[in-house]
Design a protein around this motif. Structure first.
Motif, short mmCIF file in Angstrom:
data_model
loop_
_atom_site.label_atom_id
_atom_site.label_comp_id
_atom_site.label_asym_id
_atom_site.label_seq_id
_atom_site.Cartn_x
_atom_site.Cartn_y
_atom_site.Cartn_z
N ALA A 19 -24.57 12.83 -5.72
CA ALA A 19 -23.40 13.62 -5.35
C ALA A 19 -22.36 12.66 -4.80
O ALA A 19 -22.58 12.05 -3.75
CB ALA A 19 -23.77 14.68 -4.31
N VAL A 27 -16.90 17.21 -5.04
CA VAL A 27 -17.94 16.40 -5.65
C VAL A 27 -17.64 16.16 -7.13
O VAL A 27 -17.05 17.01 -7.80
CB VAL A 27 -19.32 17.07 -5.44
CG1 VAL A 27 -19.48 18.32 -6.29
CG2 VAL A 27 -20.45 16.12 -5.69
N ILE A 29 -18.32 15.97 -10.96
CA ILE A 29 -19.19 16.56 -11.98
C ILE A 29 -18.71 16.09 -13.34
O ILE A 29 -17.52 15.86 -13.55
CB ILE A 29 -19.27 18.11 -11.93
CG1 ILE A 29 -17.89 18.74 -12.08
CG2 ILE A 29 -19.96 18.57 -10.66
CD1 ILE A 29 -17.93 20.27 -12.23
N GLN A 49 -22.61 18.90 -14.75
CA GLN A 49 -23.63 18.48 -13.79
C GLN A 49 -23.20 17.23 -13.06
O GLN A 49 -22.27 16.54 -13.47
CB GLN A 49 -24.98 18.24 -14.46
CG GLN A 49 -25.04 17.00 -15.33
CD GLN A 49 -26.45 16.74 -15.85
OE1 GLN A 49 -27.09 17.64 -16.39
NE2 GLN A 49 -26.93 15.53 -15.69
N MET A 50 -23.90 16.93 -11.99
CA MET A 50 -23.69 15.67 -11.28
C MET A 50 -24.52 14.60 -11.97
O MET A 50 -25.49 14.91 -12.68
CB MET A 50 -24.10 15.84 -9.81
CG MET A 50 -23.12 16.72 -9.03
SD MET A 50 -23.57 16.92 -7.29
CE MET A 50 -24.56 18.41 -7.37
N TRP A 141 -14.78 14.78 -16.98
CA TRP A 141 -15.22 14.88 -15.60
C TRP A 141 -14.13 15.54 -14.77
O TRP A 141 -12.98 15.64 -15.19
CB TRP A 141 -15.57 13.50 -15.03
CG TRP A 141 -14.38 12.58 -14.87
CD1 TRP A 141 -13.85 11.77 -15.83
CD2 TRP A 141 -13.57 12.41 -13.70
NE1 TRP A 141 -12.76 11.10 -15.33
CE2 TRP A 141 -12.57 11.47 -14.02
CE3 TRP A 141 -13.60 12.96 -12.42
CZ2 TRP A 141 -11.60 11.08 -13.10
CZ3 TRP A 141 -12.65 12.57 -11.50
CH2 TRP A 141 -11.67 11.63 -11.84
N THR A 149 -21.28 24.22 -7.61
CA THR A 149 -22.08 23.53 -8.64
C THR A 149 -23.29 24.33 -9.14
O THR A 149 -23.59 24.24 -10.32
CB THR A 149 -22.51 22.13 -8.18
OG1 THR A 149 -23.32 22.23 -7.01
CG2 THR A 149 -21.30 21.24 -7.93
N TYR A 161 -29.94 22.86 -7.78
CA TYR A 161 -28.56 22.63 -7.32
C TYR A 161 -28.27 23.43 -6.05
O TYR A 161 -27.49 22.99 -5.20
CB TYR A 161 -27.56 22.92 -8.43
CG TYR A 161 -27.23 21.69 -9.24
CD1 TYR A 161 -28.23 20.91 -9.82
CD2 TYR A 161 -25.93 21.27 -9.41
CE1 TYR A 161 -27.93 19.77 -10.55
CE2 TYR A 161 -25.62 20.13 -10.13
CZ TYR A 161 -26.62 19.39 -10.70
OH TYR A 161 -26.32 18.25 -11.41
#
Length: 178
Positions: A19, A27, A29, A49-50, A141, A149, A161
């Motif tokens: 993260a 954050v 992603i 997603q991260m 991104w 998330t 998550y």
């Protein structure tokens, strides 16, 4: 080939999750490219997603997190904020069991790290990450609220998550109250 796999006897793959928080407390992603999905799942759902990835044999989890972050996003300018207090697991859906994760694992056991992004956004490159030495896994991104998330991830990772969001829930406030 076995006719029925026994999920309970299959191991989890040891991985890291990352993260990365910007100065606004949001954050990073990435939008996953379907052809690079290591789960090889036909599971429908949002592809955001991260960053995450496997821990190599004998590799320290923090070093794996920094390596995977660079390999997937080109990011190197980070400062460690926190590590989730426990491993966070997720299981592959039934239709991907024996197919996803090279057919060897029931899911992933992840060590999650939170980092502050200390660089310039020009450093972020998901199309030619790692200086072009690694294939792209994301095609786009953005920055997002950590609390959102779990709604953006594929359904089988939602519980994981949610645990990440709880583990790092205080971090966005660190940035907004500076």
């Amino acid at each position: 080939m076995p006719t029925k796999l026994d999920r309970e006897t299959m191991p989890y793959r040891d991985c890291v999750g990352i993260a990365v928080f910007n100065a606004q407390g949001n954050v990073f992603i990435g939008r996953r490219m379907p052809e690079t999905d290591p789960e090889d799942s036909a599971e429908a759902g949002a592809p955001w997603q991260m960053p995450q990835g496997g821990i190599d044999k004998g590799e320290d989890a923090l070093k794996a997190a920094l390596r995977e972050l660079h390999e997937e996003t080109n990011i190197t300018s980070v400062s460690l904020l926190a590590e989730a207090p426990e491993w966070i697991h997720y299981d592959l859906p039934d239709d991907a069991l024996g197919i996803g994760l090279k057919g060897k694992y029931r899911g992933q056991r992840q060590r999650w790290f939170a980092f502050a992004f200390t660089g310039n956004e020009a450093e972020i490159d998901v199309i030619t990450p790692g200086g072009g030495k690694h294939p792209a896994e994301f095609d786009a991104w953005r920055w997002e609220k950590l609390s959102r998330t779990p709604q953006l991830i594929v359904p089988f990772k939602k519980d994981a998550y949610e645990k990440v969001a709880v583990a790092f829930a205080d971090i966005p406030q660190r940035f907004t109250h500076v």
